[in-house]
Enzyme design. Structure first.
Site, PDB file in Angstrom:
ATOM      1  N   LEU A 138       0.862  -1.169   0.000  1.00 23.41           N
ATOM      2  CA  LEU A 138       0.000   0.000   0.000  1.00 23.41           C
ATOM      3  C   LEU A 138       0.904   1.225   0.000  1.00 23.41           C
ATOM      4  O   LEU A 138       1.976   1.216   0.626  1.00 23.41           O
ATOM      5  CB  LEU A 138      -0.901   0.026   1.244  1.00 23.41           C
ATOM      6  CG  LEU A 138      -1.964  -1.068   1.366  1.00 23.41           C
ATOM      7  CD1 LEU A 138      -2.711  -0.917   2.686  1.00 23.41           C
ATOM      8  CD2 LEU A 138      -2.952  -1.016   0.197  1.00 23.41           C
ATOM      9  N   ASP A 139       0.492   2.277  -0.681  1.00 24.34           N
ATOM     10  CA  ASP A 139       1.277   3.500  -0.683  1.00 24.34           C
ATOM     11  C   ASP A 139       1.424   4.033   0.738  1.00 24.34           C
ATOM     12  O   ASP A 139       0.599   3.748   1.617  1.00 24.34           O
ATOM     13  CB  ASP A 139       0.612   4.563  -1.559  1.00 24.34           C
ATOM     14  CG  ASP A 139       0.511   4.135  -3.017  1.00 24.34           C
ATOM     15  OD1 ASP A 139       1.351   3.323  -3.444  1.00 24.34           O
ATOM     16  OD2 ASP A 139      -0.394   4.617  -3.715  1.00 24.34           O
ATOM     17  N   LYS A 140       2.448   4.823   0.954  1.00 18.35           N
ATOM     18  CA  LYS A 140       2.751   5.353   2.286  1.00 18.35           C
ATOM     19  C   LYS A 140       1.515   5.932   2.977  1.00 18.35           C
ATOM     20  O   LYS A 140       1.268   5.661   4.156  1.00 18.35           O
ATOM     21  CB  LYS A 140       3.835   6.426   2.172  1.00 18.35           C
ATOM     22  CG  LYS A 140       4.145   7.142   3.474  1.00 18.35           C
ATOM     23  CD  LYS A 140       5.177   8.240   3.273  1.00 18.35           C
ATOM     24  CE  LYS A 140       5.427   9.006   4.562  1.00 18.35           C
ATOM     25  NZ  LYS A 140       6.417  10.096   4.378  1.00 18.35           N
ATOM     26  N   THR A 142      -1.739   5.548   2.126  1.00 19.03           N
ATOM     27  CA  THR A 142      -2.968   4.760   2.028  1.00 19.03           C
ATOM     28  C   THR A 142      -3.076   3.889   3.275  1.00 19.03           C
ATOM     29  O   THR A 142      -2.095   3.283   3.708  1.00 19.03           O
ATOM     30  CB  THR A 142      -2.956   3.875   0.773  1.00 19.03           C
ATOM     31  OG1 THR A 142      -2.900   4.707  -0.388  1.00 19.03           O
ATOM     32  CG2 THR A 142      -4.214   3.017   0.692  1.00 19.03           C
ATOM     33  N   ARG A 237      -5.404   5.444  -7.848  1.00 18.72           N
ATOM     34  CA  ARG A 237      -5.108   6.866  -7.975  1.00 18.72           C
ATOM     35  C   ARG A 237      -4.986   7.268  -9.445  1.00 18.72           C
ATOM     36  O   ARG A 237      -5.521   8.309  -9.870  1.00 18.72           O
ATOM     37  CB  ARG A 237      -3.822   7.188  -7.212  1.00 18.72           C
ATOM     38  CG  ARG A 237      -3.918   6.870  -5.728  1.00 18.72           C
ATOM     39  CD  ARG A 237      -2.558   6.848  -5.047  1.00 18.72           C
ATOM     40  NE  ARG A 237      -1.914   8.156  -5.095  1.00 18.72           N
ATOM     41  CZ  ARG A 237      -0.655   8.369  -4.737  1.00 18.72           C
ATOM     42  NH1 ARG A 237       0.092   7.351  -4.301  1.00 18.72           N
ATOM     43  NH2 ARG A 237      -0.142   9.575  -4.797  1.00 18.72           N
TER      44      ARG A 237
END
Length: 322
Positions: A138-140, A142, A237
């Site tokens: 997961l992105d930082k 998210t 995104r």
């Protein structure tokens, strides 16, 4: 440290005429195809006692295969005591609710203080599993659910399940602009042609499919529920930006504040100060890698996301009265 691996098996009739790497993958499913190929090219595999180093070598039913290899640990990272919100854990897997701001894996600019460092402290034996068992990221900024494998067989199974689209991942998001209905985006994603840290919809990208439905509409925003078929970097995104509905707070992909007309000061300030993409991995479902049981977990929606929805709802209701 390393672990010596010794495997033996007979080529079954179902593998007659197949490539060596394919036969090994069928005989020893606890190990990934890429790992088995490496062992072949490193000279760790024998056919009927004779060494072979070509993964494409054809095999015949009845041949005896032998693997003698070292399971070498990957680059060492330090174990660090950090809090983990563990939703579920057994001998094979961990399911974690990741907070905003936590980087998943060490990299440029973030040498430690990551989820991987925390996993090494929580379960030291996971250092024997590539990438400390992390199979997806997961992105930082998210939030939400991630599954981590605690053993190599569990990791091999889960990576295969991910590739075969057998793991269900559902997200909540708030995007800019009012959307009238749900749908899906089927557009390839690859590296942005000029911004190398960004991803984009590009003709030569990898296939990417995102399904979405409307949960609630506001005056100039929409609360969505999304489901991934694929797992490309920044997929939701990028796809939402492609639809011209970038996520609230996602400045990388155009999600600058877009308050509705005559919004109250509290909403205006909250939209300006919302400095992360409004994206939460809300549900994760999969077949357990050992028991085969279908399992599902839900992560509570984080407070900042809930407040955003509450303020947008209040703004809509206030203006409906006028």
């Amino acid at each position: 440290m390393s672990e010596h691996i010794q495997l033996t098996g007979t080529v079954p009739a179902s593998c007659n005429g197949k490539r060596l790497d394919q036969a090994l993958a069928e005989l020893f499913p606890d190990y990934s195809r890429s790992r088995l190929k490496t062992w072949i090219t490193d000279g760790c595999v024998r056919i009927d006692g004779e060494p072979v180093d070509k993964p494409r070598e054809k095999v015949i039913a009845g041949m005896e295969l032998e693997v003698n290899a070292e399971l070498v640990e990957e680059k060492r990272f330090s174990a660090q005591p950090m809090p983990l919100d563990i939703i579920y854990e057994d001998d094979a897997i961990l399911v974690i609710n990741k907070p905003a701001g936590l980087v998943v894996h060490p990299g440029a600019g973030t040498p430690d203080g990551t989820l991987l460092n925390a996993l090494l402290h929580h379960f030291p034996a996971i250092d024997q599993v590539p990438r400390a068992g992390i199979i997806h990221r997961l992105d930082k900024d998210t939030t939400g659910l991630m599954v981590v494998a605690k053993t190599i067989p569990a990791q091999t199974h889960l990576v295969s399940a991910m590739q075969e689209r057998e793991i269900t991942r559902e997200y909540e998001a708030v995007c800019n602009g009012p959307m009238t209905a749900g749908g899906h985006v089927d557009e390839p994603i690859g590296r942005h042609p000029t911004k190398r840290t960004h991803m984009a919809v590009v003709a030569m990208g990898k296939p990417a499919v995102t399904h979405y439905r409307v949960v609630e509409r506001f005056r100039n925003h929409t609360h969505l529920r999304l489901r991934l078929e694929t797992g490309r970097t920044h997929q939701i995104r990028v796809h939402m930006a492609h639809l011209r509905h970038p996520l609230v707070g996602d400045l990388t992909y155009g999600g600058r504040p877009r308050p509705p007309q005559d919004a109250n000061p509290e909403l205006l300030e909250y939209l300006r100060s919302f400095r992360r993409q409004a994206l939460h991995a809300a549900r994760l479902s999969l077949h357990h890698p050992v028991t085969g049981e279908w399992m599902s977990w839900d992560a509570p929606t984080p407070a900042d996301f809930l407040k955003l929805v509450k303020l947008l709802r209040a703004d809509r209701n206030d203006h409906a009265k006028e």
